[in-house]
Design a protein around this motif. Structure first.
Motif, PDB file in Angstrom:
ATOM      1  N   THR A   1       0.840  -1.196   0.000  1.00 16.30           N
ATOM      2  CA  THR A   1       0.000   0.000   0.000  1.00 16.30           C
ATOM      3  C   THR A   1       0.871   1.240   0.000  1.00 16.30           C
ATOM      4  O   THR A   1       2.087   1.180   0.243  1.00 16.30           O
TER       5      THR A   1
ATOM      6  N   THR B   1      -4.272  15.398  -2.507  1.00 16.23           N
ATOM      7  CA  THR B   1      -3.086  14.555  -2.424  1.00 16.23           C
ATOM      8  C   THR B   1      -2.190  14.820  -3.636  1.00 16.23           C
ATOM      9  O   THR B   1      -2.577  15.576  -4.538  1.00 16.23           O
TER      10      THR B   1
ATOM     11  N   VAL C   1      -9.066  13.407  -3.903  1.00 16.99           N
ATOM     12  CA  VAL C   1      -9.414  11.986  -3.773  1.00 16.99           C
ATOM     13  C   VAL C   1     -10.541  11.816  -2.766  1.00 16.99           C
ATOM     14  O   VAL C   1     -10.531  12.441  -1.696  1.00 16.99           O
TER      15      VAL C   1
ATOM     16  N   SER D   1      -4.390   5.394   3.276  1.00 18.66           N
ATOM     17  CA  SER D   1      -3.840   4.204   2.626  1.00 18.66           C
ATOM     18  C   SER D   1      -4.450   4.118   1.232  1.00 18.66           C
ATOM     19  O   SER D   1      -5.676   4.135   1.085  1.00 18.66           O
ATOM     20  N   ILE D   2      -3.589   4.021   0.230  1.00 14.46           N
ATOM     21  CA  ILE D   2      -4.046   3.914  -1.159  1.00 14.46           C
ATOM     22  C   ILE D   2      -3.372   2.698  -1.784  1.00 14.46           C
ATOM     23  O   ILE D   2      -2.141   2.664  -1.947  1.00 14.46           O
ATOM     24  N   ARG D   3      -4.150   1.696  -2.120  1.00 16.78           N
ATOM     25  CA  ARG D   3      -3.599   0.478  -2.704  1.00 16.78           C
ATOM     26  C   ARG D   3      -3.030   0.761  -4.104  1.00 16.78           C
ATOM     27  O   ARG D   3      -3.521   1.643  -4.824  1.00 16.78           O
TER      28      ARG D   3
ATOM     29  N   CYS E   1      -5.384   1.063  -6.856  1.00 16.21           N
ATOM     30  CA  CYS E   1      -6.274   2.224  -6.806  1.00 16.21           C
ATOM     31  C   CYS E   1      -5.612   3.470  -7.371  1.00 16.21           C
ATOM     32  O   CYS E   1      -6.151   4.576  -7.259  1.00 16.21           O
ATOM     33  N   LEU E   2      -4.426   3.312  -7.951  1.00 18.53           N
ATOM     34  CA  LEU E   2      -3.741   4.407  -8.635  1.00 18.53           C
ATOM     35  C   LEU E   2      -3.713   4.118 -10.136  1.00 18.53           C
ATOM     36  O   LEU E   2      -3.424   2.995 -10.555  1.00 18.53           O
TER      37      LEU E   2
ATOM     38  N   ALA F   1      -5.661   8.852  -8.182  1.00 16.50           N
ATOM     39  CA  ALA F   1      -6.189   7.865  -7.236  1.00 16.50           C
ATOM     40  C   ALA F   1      -7.695   7.764  -7.380  1.00 16.50           C
ATOM     41  O   ALA F   1      -8.395   8.780  -7.494  1.00 16.50           O
TER      42      ALA F   1
ATOM     43  N   THR G   1      -9.600   5.931  -5.069  1.00 16.61           N
ATOM     44  CA  THR G   1     -10.149   5.948  -3.715  1.00 16.61           C
ATOM     45  C   THR G   1      -9.023   5.836  -2.703  1.00 16.61           C
ATOM     46  O   THR G   1      -7.922   5.366  -3.026  1.00 16.61           O
ATOM     47  N   ALA G   2      -9.298   6.292  -1.487  1.00 17.87           N
ATOM     48  CA  ALA G   2      -8.330   6.207  -0.393  1.00 17.87           C
ATOM     49  C   ALA G   2      -9.080   5.845   0.879  1.00 17.87           C
ATOM     50  O   ALA G   2     -10.289   6.055   0.990  1.00 17.87           O
TER      51      ALA G   2
END
Length: 358
Positions: A243, A257, A262, A275-277, A280-281, A339, A341-342
């Motif tokens: 992550t 961000t 986001v 936290s952004i997987r 998810c980018l 992104a 989602t976060a």
């Protein structure tokens, strides 16, 4: 909601009067027919918890109830052989001098000879070992030994099966197929199970619910999808997969961000750790319009067959981005990250989390 088959309530265990607890007020339930996983690194207390449920260890505090019977509590201790619980050890613990049939039948040693023979043959067919019933353990592959250990554990139709890192000694290819076979067998027999593992892939694919452990405590319990997508703490987010951590200010459910504005899941407001997987980018060409996003440079790539993991430097920080195998970008390209989602997470206590991919 059905009545739990197993309830572990506030269980605590120390291995010395002046020692810190290896298990601290752990509580969770397992429902009939459910597969539950305890996930965590070595030394987090997951195997000790499993051994307390089995009766191999006695807790200093807390209660364990199975099928409305108290197995452990204040002045109550039911021995392992009277709990109706099966156990598959990490090293399988097969008898080297007994053949496959004898190892499996040993799990039903209180039955008559005829009952043992019939039930052992039935189980051996289920695990596809009937043709190997006369072989000794050292003449079997790792996967075959694992199936023998499983067959021995379920021959007496236990209400609950405990599995302590049962797939860890298998090579990756065999590990996946064996895991699928074991899961199908548990479902076919309607047996509830608790799996202990340090492998996030194993827990996510094998269990219907999981609990993430850290330093003897349970950080979060939920379905694999819920815990992976909505981790409550930075520890859970990091342990369940790669992550990116980003410090940002959240207002009205959104944060600004390095990847632009986001949407943030959860109820965070003000300064927060996000936290952004990597999945998810999204990467776009540097001339693509994305309000508020900054350009970055791809500084590393890892090809994994079905996808790529890219390492992108933005303002001196490194972030991980996952794309499919058709991604046109290469190391050195200038890109813009966006992104989708976060998730706001609680930082780890007493440690600094850097604002970059881990």
């Amino acid at each position: 909601m059905p009545t739990p088959l197993l309830t572990v309530n506030a269980v605590t265990k120390r291995f010395g009067v002046n020692q810190p607890p290896v298990v601290k007020e752990v509580s969770f339930s397992v429902y009939p027919g459910e597969i539950f996983a305890l996930l965590g690194p070595s030394g987090c207390g997951k195997t000790t918890t499993l051994r307390i449920i089995a009766g191999f260890e006695q807790a200093d505090a807390g209660t364990i109830v199975m099928d409305k019977q108290i197995l452990a509590g204040a002045d109550i201790y039911v021995p392992p052989e009277s709990r109706g619980i099966g156990f598959v050890f990490q090293d399988y613990a097969l008898f080297p001098h007994k053949n496959v049939f004898e190892n499996v039948a040993f799990g039903l040693r209180r039955a008559t000879k005829r009952e043992r023979r019939e039930r052992a043959s039935e189980i051996l067919r289920m695990v596809d070992l009937i043709a190997l019933q006369s072989r000794l353990p050292h003449h079997l592959s790792g996967g075959e030994q694992q199936r023998v250990a499983l067959a021995r554990a379920i021959i007496a139709r236990p209400k609950l099966l405990l599995l302590d890192e049962p797939f860890s000694s298998l090579d990756p290819g065999l590990r996946q197929t064996t895991r699928e076979e074991v899961r199908a067998l548990l479902k076919a027999e309607g047996i509830s199970a608790v799996l202990v593992t340090h492998s996030q892939e194993e827990a996510l694919s094998f269990a219907e619910r999981l609990g993430v452990m850290k330093d003897g405590t349970l950080e979060q319990i939920g379905t694999p999808e819920a815990v992976y997508r909505h981790p409550k703490t930075a520890y859970v987010a990091d342990f369940l997969g790669q992550t990116n951590f980003v410090e940002a200010y959240v207002q009205n459910g959104f944060a600004q961000t390095p990847f632009g504005r986001v949407k943030v899941d959860g109820e965070a407001a003000g300064d927060a750790l996000l936290s952004i997987r990597p999945e998810c980018l999204k990467m776009m060409a540097s001339d693509s319009w994305n309000s508020g996003a900054k350009t970055g440079r791809i500084v590393g790539q890892a090809f994994k067959g079905h996808d790529y993991t890219h390492r992108v430097e933005v303002n001196g920080q490194h972030y991980f981005v996952q794309t499919d195998y058709n991604c046109p970008f290469q190391v050195g390209d200038i890109v813009v990250l966006m992104a989708t989602t976060a998730v706001s997470v609680i930082p780890e206590t007493g440690s600094e989390i850097e604002s970059e991919g881990n």
